[in-house]
Design a protein around this motif. Structure first.
Motif, PDB file in Angstrom:
ATOM      1  N   ALA A  64     -18.303 -13.173 -21.662  1.00  0.00           N
ATOM      2  CA  ALA A  64     -16.948 -13.430 -21.172  1.00  0.00           C
ATOM      3  C   ALA A  64     -16.369 -14.714 -21.755  1.00  0.00           C
ATOM      4  O   ALA A  64     -17.072 -15.700 -21.969  1.00  0.00           O
ATOM      5  N   THR A  65     -15.058 -14.681 -21.988  1.00  0.00           N
ATOM      6  CA  THR A  65     -14.286 -15.893 -22.256  1.00  0.00           C
ATOM      7  C   THR A  65     -13.154 -15.925 -21.244  1.00  0.00           C
ATOM      8  O   THR A  65     -12.412 -14.958 -21.094  1.00  0.00           O
ATOM      9  N   ILE A  66     -13.052 -17.048 -20.556  1.00  0.00           N
ATOM     10  CA  ILE A  66     -12.099 -17.187 -19.454  1.00  0.00           C
ATOM     11  C   ILE A  66     -11.024 -18.205 -19.815  1.00  0.00           C
ATOM     12  O   ILE A  66     -11.315 -19.279 -20.367  1.00  0.00           O
ATOM     13  N   LEU A  67      -9.776 -17.841 -19.539  1.00  0.00           N
ATOM     14  CA  LEU A  67      -8.612 -18.688 -19.804  1.00  0.00           C
ATOM     15  C   LEU A  67      -8.076 -19.179 -18.466  1.00  0.00           C
ATOM     16  O   LEU A  67      -7.577 -18.394 -17.663  1.00  0.00           O
ATOM     17  N   LEU A  68      -8.200 -20.452 -18.242  1.00  0.00           N
ATOM     18  CA  LEU A  68      -7.828 -21.073 -16.962  1.00  0.00           C
ATOM     19  C   LEU A  68      -6.553 -21.888 -17.123  1.00  0.00           C
ATOM     20  O   LEU A  68      -6.374 -22.578 -18.122  1.00  0.00           O
ATOM     21  N   ASN A  69      -5.673 -21.807 -16.139  1.00  0.00           N
ATOM     22  CA  ASN A  69      -4.523 -22.714 -16.071  1.00  0.00           C
ATOM     23  C   ASN A  69      -4.956 -23.929 -15.252  1.00  0.00           C
ATOM     24  O   ASN A  69      -4.920 -23.917 -14.026  1.00  0.00           O
ATOM     25  N   LYS A  70      -5.394 -24.961 -15.949  1.00  0.00           N
ATOM     26  CA  LYS A  70      -5.929 -26.153 -15.282  1.00  0.00           C
ATOM     27  C   LYS A  70      -4.806 -26.953 -14.618  1.00  0.00           C
ATOM     28  O   LYS A  70      -3.829 -27.304 -15.271  1.00  0.00           O
ATOM     29  N   MET A 124      -6.865 -23.810 -20.654  1.00  0.00           N
ATOM     30  CA  MET A 124      -8.212 -24.317 -20.879  1.00  0.00           C
ATOM     31  C   MET A 124      -9.126 -23.122 -21.105  1.00  0.00           C
ATOM     32  O   MET A 124      -8.913 -22.051 -20.535  1.00  0.00           O
ATOM     33  N   VAL A 125     -10.147 -23.296 -21.940  1.00  0.00           N
ATOM     34  CA  VAL A 125     -11.046 -22.199 -22.314  1.00  0.00           C
ATOM     35  C   VAL A 125     -12.460 -22.491 -21.832  1.00  0.00           C
ATOM     36  O   VAL A 125     -12.981 -23.592 -22.028  1.00  0.00           O
ATOM     37  N   LEU A 126     -13.077 -21.478 -21.216  1.00  0.00           N
ATOM     38  CA  LEU A 126     -14.496 -21.530 -20.864  1.00  0.00           C
ATOM     39  C   LEU A 126     -15.126 -20.246 -21.385  1.00  0.00           C
ATOM     40  O   LEU A 126     -14.559 -19.162 -21.209  1.00  0.00           O
ATOM     41  N   THR A 127     -16.292 -20.354 -22.014  1.00  0.00           N
ATOM     42  CA  THR A 127     -16.833 -19.149 -22.658  1.00  0.00           C
ATOM     43  C   THR A 127     -18.344 -19.054 -22.571  1.00  0.00           C
ATOM     44  O   THR A 127     -19.042 -20.063 -22.438  1.00  0.00           O
ATOM     45  N   GLY A 226       3.114 -12.543 -16.783  1.00  0.00           N
ATOM     46  CA  GLY A 226       3.060 -11.209 -16.216  1.00  0.00           C
ATOM     47  C   GLY A 226       4.379 -10.849 -15.575  1.00  0.00           C
ATOM     48  O   GLY A 226       5.382 -11.585 -15.712  1.00  0.00           O
ATOM     49  N   PRO A 227       4.427  -9.753 -14.839  1.00  0.00           N
ATOM     50  CA  PRO A 227       5.666  -9.328 -14.173  1.00  0.00           C
ATOM     51  C   PRO A 227       6.212 -10.365 -13.206  1.00  0.00           C
ATOM     52  O   PRO A 227       7.417 -10.417 -12.961  1.00  0.00           O
ATOM     53  N   ASN A 228       5.324 -11.191 -12.665  1.00  0.00           N
ATOM     54  CA  ASN A 228       5.747 -12.199 -11.690  1.00  0.00           C
ATOM     55  C   ASN A 228       5.817 -13.596 -12.273  1.00  0.00           C
ATOM     56  O   ASN A 228       5.847 -14.582 -11.531  1.00  0.00           O
ATOM     57  N   GLY A 229       5.851 -13.690 -13.598  1.00  0.00           N
ATOM     58  CA  GLY A 229       5.962 -14.994 -14.240  1.00  0.00           C
ATOM     59  C   GLY A 229       4.648 -15.457 -14.843  1.00  0.00           C
ATOM     60  O   GLY A 229       3.713 -14.674 -15.030  1.00  0.00           O
ATOM     61  N   ALA A 230       4.584 -16.749 -15.145  1.00  0.00           N
ATOM     62  CA  ALA A 230       3.414 -17.314 -15.797  1.00  0.00           C
ATOM     63  C   ALA A 230       2.217 -17.346 -14.849  1.00  0.00           C
ATOM     64  O   ALA A 230       2.371 -17.374 -13.621  1.00  0.00           O
ATOM     65  N   MET A 231       1.034 -17.358 -15.433  1.00  0.00           N
ATOM     66  CA  MET A 231      -0.180 -17.482 -14.639  1.00  0.00           C
ATOM     67  C   MET A 231      -0.149 -18.808 -13.872  1.00  0.00           C
ATOM     68  O   MET A 231       0.044 -19.870 -14.461  1.00  0.00           O
ATOM     69  N   PRO A 232      -0.346 -18.774 -12.554  1.00  0.00           N
ATOM     70  CA  PRO A 232      -0.212 -19.993 -11.746  1.00  0.00           C
ATOM     71  C   PRO A 232      -1.340 -20.992 -11.995  1.00  0.00           C
ATOM     72  O   PRO A 232      -2.449 -20.607 -12.399  1.00  0.00           O
ATOM     73  N   PRO A 233      -1.102 -22.275 -11.740  1.00  0.00           N
ATOM     74  CA  PRO A 233      -2.170 -23.278 -11.840  1.00  0.00           C
ATOM     75  C   PRO A 233      -3.332 -22.922 -10.916  1.00  0.00           C
ATOM     76  O   PRO A 233      -3.138 -22.452  -9.800  1.00  0.00           O
ATOM     77  N   GLY A 234      -4.547 -23.152 -11.412  1.00  0.00           N
ATOM     78  CA  GLY A 234      -5.737 -22.876 -10.630  1.00  0.00           C
ATOM     79  C   GLY A 234      -6.229 -21.451 -10.722  1.00  0.00           C
ATOM     80  O   GLY A 234      -7.266 -21.120 -10.155  1.00  0.00           O
ATOM     81  N   GLU A 235      -5.504 -20.578 -11.452  1.00  0.00           N
ATOM     82  CA  GLU A 235      -5.931 -19.197 -11.625  1.00  0.00           C
ATOM     83  C   GLU A 235      -6.348 -18.963 -13.080  1.00  0.00           C
ATOM     84  O   GLU A 235      -6.059 -19.779 -13.955  1.00  0.00           O
ATOM     85  N   TRP A 236      -7.020 -17.856 -13.316  1.00  0.00           N
ATOM     86  CA  TRP A 236      -7.570 -17.590 -14.637  1.00  0.00           C
ATOM     87  C   TRP A 236      -7.447 -16.112 -14.985  1.00  0.00           C
ATOM     88  O   TRP A 236      -7.229 -15.276 -14.131  1.00  0.00           O
ATOM     89  N   ARG A 237      -7.618 -15.832 -16.269  1.00  0.00           N
ATOM     90  CA  ARG A 237      -7.664 -14.460 -16.755  1.00  0.00           C
ATOM     91  C   ARG A 237      -8.737 -14.373 -17.835  1.00  0.00           C
ATOM     92  O   ARG A 237      -9.169 -15.390 -18.390  1.00  0.00           O
ATOM     93  N   TYR A 238      -9.177 -13.142 -18.135  1.00  0.00           N
ATOM     94  CA  TYR A 238     -10.118 -12.944 -19.221  1.00  0.00           C
ATOM     95  C   TYR A 238      -9.386 -12.928 -20.562  1.00  0.00           C
ATOM     96  O   TYR A 238      -8.239 -12.463 -20.652  1.00  0.00           O
ATOM     97  N   LEU A 239     -10.066 -13.418 -21.606  1.00  0.00           N
ATOM     98  CA  LEU A 239      -9.601 -13.161 -22.965  1.00  0.00           C
ATOM     99  C   LEU A 239      -9.947 -11.713 -23.292  1.00  0.00           C
ATOM    100  O   LEU A 239     -11.122 -11.326 -23.257  1.00  0.00           O
ATOM    101  N   PRO A 240      -8.958 -10.872 -23.566  1.00  0.00           N
ATOM    102  CA  PRO A 240      -9.262  -9.459 -23.851  1.00  0.00           C
ATOM    103  C   PRO A 240     -10.176  -9.303 -25.053  1.00  0.00           C
ATOM    104  O   PRO A 240     -10.093 -10.066 -26.019  1.00  0.00           O
TER     105      PRO A 240
END
Length: 245
Positions: A64-70, A124-127, A226-240
């Motif tokens: 996994a590679t995780i993209l976090l909004n720090k 921020m990237v964590l992998t 996304g449909p509701n705007g930018a990824m909020p601070p403190g949340e993350w998504r996977y790098l596809p």
């Protein structure tokens, strides 16, 4: 009650597969015990209900590679308030459309990469992926980052021109970058090889104080909308899978 056996043994017995396939099903999150997913093949079971997801597939699971909004105030690489602690199953962004299935193994041995000032925010990237690690460390100076910098004060004459090319930092001339005004108080930087404290120092050299810094993009990978705007601070998504920095 039957004697406890390893979950992999029970899966192989119940579903007519090899022990190796049973272990892969379990590690890939396709097996539940009494309704709860268990990813450890060595987990002991006796009389519990063991189920295999009808959609189970035998395929390798990519690291996994995780993209976090720090958020501001968290340490990207090391420190008392590690941003990595924010990455939990509960903080996954609801609009993450990467298609990556959430697994507990994705939260183990995550390496934070690409420094970001403690008081700065943004991508921020964590992998777990050695390929990503090599790309973001060995090729770091070739990868463009995009920042949004909120400022106060009045820029010096020809200040914008100097920000683009003509400043020095830590005793060396800085290479050209792309800096433009987004509005009256925010500058957008597209810059390679940025060092800790460099953006603040660059702004100070042209008479501006920095109010906040937010990283929007690393290479080809943006923070995410996304449909509701930018990824909020403190949340993350996977790098596809298949996307590259």
């Amino acid at each position: 009650m039957s004697a406890p056996v390893r979950l992999a043994h029970r899966v192989a017995e119940l579903f007519g597969c090899s022990r190796a396939d049973a272990e892969q099903y379990i590690q890939n999150g396709w097996v539940s015990v009494d309704g709860h997913v268990v990813e450890a093949p060595q987990h002991l079971v006796s009389g519990e209900q063991v189920e295999l997801d009808p959609d189970a597939r035998l395929e390798a699971v990519e690291p996994a590679t995780i993209l976090l909004n720090k958020p501001p105030g968290f340490d990207a690489i090391g420190g008392r308030r590690p941003a990595a602690a924010l990455v939990t199953p509960a903080t996954r962004w609801a609009d993450d459309h990467s298609g990556v299935r959430l697994l507990q193994r994705h939260f183990q041995r995550l390496t934070p990469l690409v420094p970001l000032d403690t008081e700065a925010s943004g991508l921020m990237v964590l992998t777990q992926d050695g390929r990503v690690w090599r790309r973001l460390t060995e090729d770091a100076d070739q990868i463009e980052h995009e920042y949004l910098v909120e400022t106060s004060g009045e820029i010096a004459p020809y200040g914008l021109h100097k920000l683009n090319h003509g400043l020095r930092y830590n005793g060396r001339a800085l290479p050209p970058c792309k800096v433009s005004w987004q509005n009256e108080i925010r500058l957008r930087f597209a810059i390679k090889g940025v060092q800790d404290g460099q953006l603040r120092d660059m702004c100070a050299q042209v008479g501006l104080d920095v109010v906040s810094i937010r990283r929007l993009r690393i290479g080809k990978i943006p923070l995410g909308k996304g449909p509701n705007g930018a990824m909020p601070p403190g949340e993350w998504r996977y790098l596809p899978v298949g996307e590259r920095f």
